[in-house]
Design a protein around this motif. Structure first.
Motif, PDB file in Angstrom:
ATOM      1  N   LYS A 499       0.816  -1.230   0.000  1.00  0.00           N
ATOM      2  CA  LYS A 499       0.000   0.000   0.000  1.00  0.00           C
ATOM      3  C   LYS A 499       0.843   1.270   0.000  1.00  0.00           C
ATOM      4  N   TYR A 500       2.128   1.148   0.321  1.00  0.00           N
ATOM      5  CA  TYR A 500       2.917   2.351   0.596  1.00  0.00           C
ATOM      6  C   TYR A 500       3.984   2.678  -0.450  1.00  0.00           C
ATOM      7  N   VAL A 501       4.441   1.662  -1.194  1.00  0.00           N
ATOM      8  CA  VAL A 501       5.498   1.902  -2.179  1.00  0.00           C
ATOM      9  C   VAL A 501       4.892   1.939  -3.578  1.00  0.00           C
ATOM     10  N   LYS A 502       5.003   3.076  -4.223  1.00  0.00           N
ATOM     11  CA  LYS A 502       4.485   3.268  -5.579  1.00  0.00           C
ATOM     12  C   LYS A 502       5.584   3.899  -6.422  1.00  0.00           C
ATOM     13  N   SER A 503       6.132   3.125  -7.355  1.00  0.00           N
ATOM     14  CA  SER A 503       7.236   3.638  -8.162  1.00  0.00           C
ATOM     15  C   SER A 503       7.062   3.249  -9.621  1.00  0.00           C
ATOM     16  N   LYS A 504       7.914   3.825 -10.475  1.00  0.00           N
ATOM     17  CA  LYS A 504       7.870   3.549 -11.909  1.00  0.00           C
ATOM     18  C   LYS A 504       8.509   2.208 -12.232  1.00  0.00           C
ATOM     19  N   ILE A 505       9.206   1.612 -11.266  1.00  0.00           N
ATOM     20  CA  ILE A 505       9.890   0.336 -11.492  1.00  0.00           C
ATOM     21  C   ILE A 505       9.473  -0.683 -10.442  1.00  0.00           C
ATOM     22  N   SER A 538       8.167   2.173  17.972  1.00  0.00           N
ATOM     23  CA  SER A 538       9.169   1.315  17.332  1.00  0.00           C
ATOM     24  C   SER A 538       9.907   2.072  16.225  1.00  0.00           C
ATOM     25  N   HIS A 539      11.138   1.632  15.962  1.00  0.00           N
ATOM     26  CA  HIS A 539      11.865   2.150  14.805  1.00  0.00           C
ATOM     27  C   HIS A 539      11.316   1.475  13.548  1.00  0.00           C
ATOM     28  N   ALA A 540      11.260   2.227  12.466  1.00  0.00           N
ATOM     29  CA  ALA A 540      10.694   1.720  11.216  1.00  0.00           C
ATOM     30  C   ALA A 540      11.795   1.497  10.183  1.00  0.00           C
ATOM     31  N   TRP A 541      11.879   0.271   9.680  1.00  0.00           N
ATOM     32  CA  TRP A 541      12.839  -0.076   8.623  1.00  0.00           C
ATOM     33  C   TRP A 541      12.098  -0.360   7.307  1.00  0.00           C
ATOM     34  N   LEU A 542      12.703   0.047   6.217  1.00  0.00           N
ATOM     35  CA  LEU A 542      12.293  -0.438   4.900  1.00  0.00           C
ATOM     36  C   LEU A 542      13.564  -0.529   4.064  1.00  0.00           C
ATOM     37  N   ALA A 568       6.040   4.395   7.240  1.00  0.00           N
ATOM     38  CA  ALA A 568       7.030   5.440   7.530  1.00  0.00           C
ATOM     39  C   ALA A 568       8.021   5.628   6.390  1.00  0.00           C
ATOM     40  N   GLY A 569       8.393   4.516   5.737  1.00  0.00           N
ATOM     41  CA  GLY A 569       9.445   4.607   4.725  1.00  0.00           C
ATOM     42  C   GLY A 569       9.004   4.476   3.285  1.00  0.00           C
ATOM     43  N   GLY A 570       7.748   4.049   3.069  1.00  0.00           N
ATOM     44  CA  GLY A 570       7.277   3.763   1.715  1.00  0.00           C
ATOM     45  C   GLY A 570       7.369   4.928   0.747  1.00  0.00           C
TER      46      GLY A 570
END
Length: 587
Positions: A499-505, A538-542, A568-570
């Motif tokens: 739901k959070y990462v939207k990219s051209k690749i 919590s710390h958020a990693w992506l 947080a990172g998406g």
């Protein structure tokens, strides 16, 4: 008989005199010749301007700002010259009010002595534009010397502050460590400035001259010219600036790294600070403000920030299962909780994931899958696999004082705490909690190995000799299974970052939510991160790599107290990859 004694005595005296004459005229000649040379042959050292630090495209990231230093003739505190000295110091104060008479006199007096013959520096740097209008006021004075000088300057201010580092004045401790530092005014204190200090200092110039009794040069005997050295980095300052602006209101770290070469295009530890404040002199107020900031701006979090990795460790744990006789067909039924003795270990999804295999466990980050798998192989085997991925070791990145982190096992705990290892510690370690601690640089490097099975050496200096990688000899089918799970995290239904990462690749990755406080046993459900106080979140990693089919770059994002890694990172990760496309790195 008496005559004989007198003759022997005379002969003895003559022999002693001859020995003394020999000693003075021949044997001691070399010694006194060398001693006399010190009286009339002097060596002067010339320091090259400190080298510039450039980005990969030649843009200046650190340089010396041109200016002037004011020097005054020694021995002017004598009555004969005292008024001349006072007039010079008052004139400096008149045109440059920040230099008080008292401060200038104190500096002069500190360096003046009967043995001092060189002119004394009372002002080490005044900027070119500020000084030049008054140049003639000082250059015509017979007691004053004006010399060019450089002061370190960081044109991008707080951008890439931790990576670049800063310089400071050379002190007695520096000279005790390396006597050559006595010739330099400044030394690298952190970041690349410190790591490559010797390179940036350049080659020290040396001139041997003959002087007379009045210390006037009468002959030049030998000269070696000083030489300046610049450093070109792998950083793209345009990308660095873009990411800096994305991260302005957050604390944490970001790394963008070439998977094959280990070249770091961008890396930031946030919040940052303006390195120029150390060069120009930091006020007590500003020092206290930065030092007491709970987001720790002074810490280079890229290599000195230690964090629980949370779920981003799960790819490594899964590979440990596969390398220790757990079949790729291994499945568990996740009901949301397992009980060991009197303790309950919950999955993040309180009602469970149901039937779960490797791919689903990574896609949906099922804790229960890793709990049960870890109980089959134990902590020592998991730790051995993580060791291959570089956990508990320095990555070799060109930054000073890199931390190793912690890759725990039974022996480690026994040595550290003199205590046995408990089974509950195995299950929490399998999902990146407990004793395990990592740096963002370690996570970026580990993520690169998930893309191609090789562990690169991350680096900031543009230097082909630093391109090194270790083949981990991971079974292709095992690595492919992990990669499919990472692809699903971002691209499949149920993926924790879909739901959070939207990219051209197409991007592959893994989210992580690393707890900083424990959850009480009586708590039936996890509290929402938004309901917790900021520093308890919590710390958020992506951590990601892309493009999926032809991996080129790793993008690792850590948002301190950001909660869920995807949310947080998406957006940050998506925008970084799109920027890499815009800049032509990904086509």
């Amino acid at each position: 008989m008496r005559v004989k004694l007198i003759i022997y005595f005379v002969i003895l005296v003559c022999l002693l005199l001859l020995i003394r004459v020999y000693s003075l005229s021949i044997k001691s000649n070399t010694y006194y010749e060398e001693l006399s040379k010190k009286n009339y042959i002097k060596t002067k050292y010339e320091v090259a301007p400190r080298g510039a630090i450039l980005d990969r495209n030649g843009k200046i990231l650190a340089q010396n700002k041109i200016g002037f230093a004011i020097l005054i003739k020694p021995h002017m505190r004598k009555i004969k010259y005292k008024k001349d000295l006072e007039r010079i110091l008052h004139k400096i104060n008149k045109y440059f009010p920040k230099y008080t008479y008292e401060k200038l006199y104190k500096e002069y007096r500190k360096n003046d002595s009967v043995y001092k013959h060189d002119y004394i520096t009372v002002v080490d740097h005044i900027g070119y534009d500020e000084f030049f209008p008054h140049y003639s006021q000082f250059s015509t004075n017979e007691f004053v010397q004006i010399k060019s000088s450089g002061k370190r300057y960081y044109p991008y201010k707080d951008i890439a502050a931790h990576v670049l580092g800063y310089t400071g004045k050379v002190n007695k401790k520096d000279i005790l460590k390396n006597k050559d530092e006595i010739h330099y005014k400044s030394i690298g204190r952190s970041g690349l400035e410190r790591y490559y200090n010797k390179v940036l200092q350049g080659t020290l110039g040396k001139k041997t001259v003959k002087v007379n009794a009045y210390y006037k040069v009468v002959e030049e005997l030998d000269e070696v010219k000083s030489k300046s050295n610049d450093i070109k980095t792998t950083i793209d300052i345009e990308l660095q600036t873009y990411i800096h602006n994305l991260f302005k209101d957050k604390a944490g770290a970001v790394i963008v790294m070439d998977i094959k070469t280990g070249e770091i295009l961008s890396a930031g530890s946030y919040p940052e600070f303006d390195n120029n404040i150390f060069v120009n002199g930091i006020s007590n107020k500003k020092w206290d403000e930065i030092r007491t900031d709970l987001n720790h701006p002074f810490t280079n979090k890229l290599v000195n920030g230690l964090y629980p990795p949370g779920s981003v460790i799960k790819m490594g744990t899964a590979l440990s299962f596969l390398q220790n006789d757990i079949k790729p067909s291994f499945k568990v039924y996740c009901s949301g909780v397992i009980k060991l003795g009197k303790r309950k270990f919950r999955c993040w999804k309180h009602y469970g994931h149901g039937k779960t295999d490797f791919r689903k466990a990574i896609r949906e980050s099922c804790d229960d899958f890793f709990y049960k798998g870890s109980l089959k192989i134990g902590i020592n085997k998991i730790s051995k696999t993580l060791d291959k991925f570089g956990f508990g070791k320095q990555t070799g990145v060109d930054q000073p004082n890199e931390f190793r982190g912690v890759n725990p096992n039974k022996l480690w705990k026994n040595k550290k705490y003199n205590q046995p290892w408990y089974i509950g510690e195995t299950v929490v370690s399998s999902i990146g909690q407990g004793f395990i601690a990592v740096t963002p640089m370690q996570i970026a490097r580990y993520t690169a190995s998930m893309a191609n099975g090789k562990l690169p050496r991350p680096h900031f200096k543009k230097d082909d000799s630093l391109i090194q990688s270790t083949n981990l000899n991971i079974k292709k089918s095992d690595l492919k299974l992990i990669q499919k799970g990472m692809y699903d995290v971002i691209n499949a239904k149920g993926g924790t970052a879909t739901k959070y990462v939207k990219s051209k690749i197409k991007i592959a990755g893994k989210t992580g939510t690393a707890q900083v406080v424990g959850i009480p046993q009586e708590e039936k459900k996890r509290m929402k991160e938004s309901d917790l106080k900021y520093f308890k979140r919590s710390h958020a990693w992506l951590t990601t790599y892309a493009p999926f089919n032809k991996p080129q770059y790793v993008v690792t994002v850590l948002v301190e107290h950001g909660g869920h890694g995807g949310s947080a990172g998406g957006e940050i990760v998506s925008k970084i990859y799109d920027k890499l496309i815009d800049l032509g790195y990904i086509k």
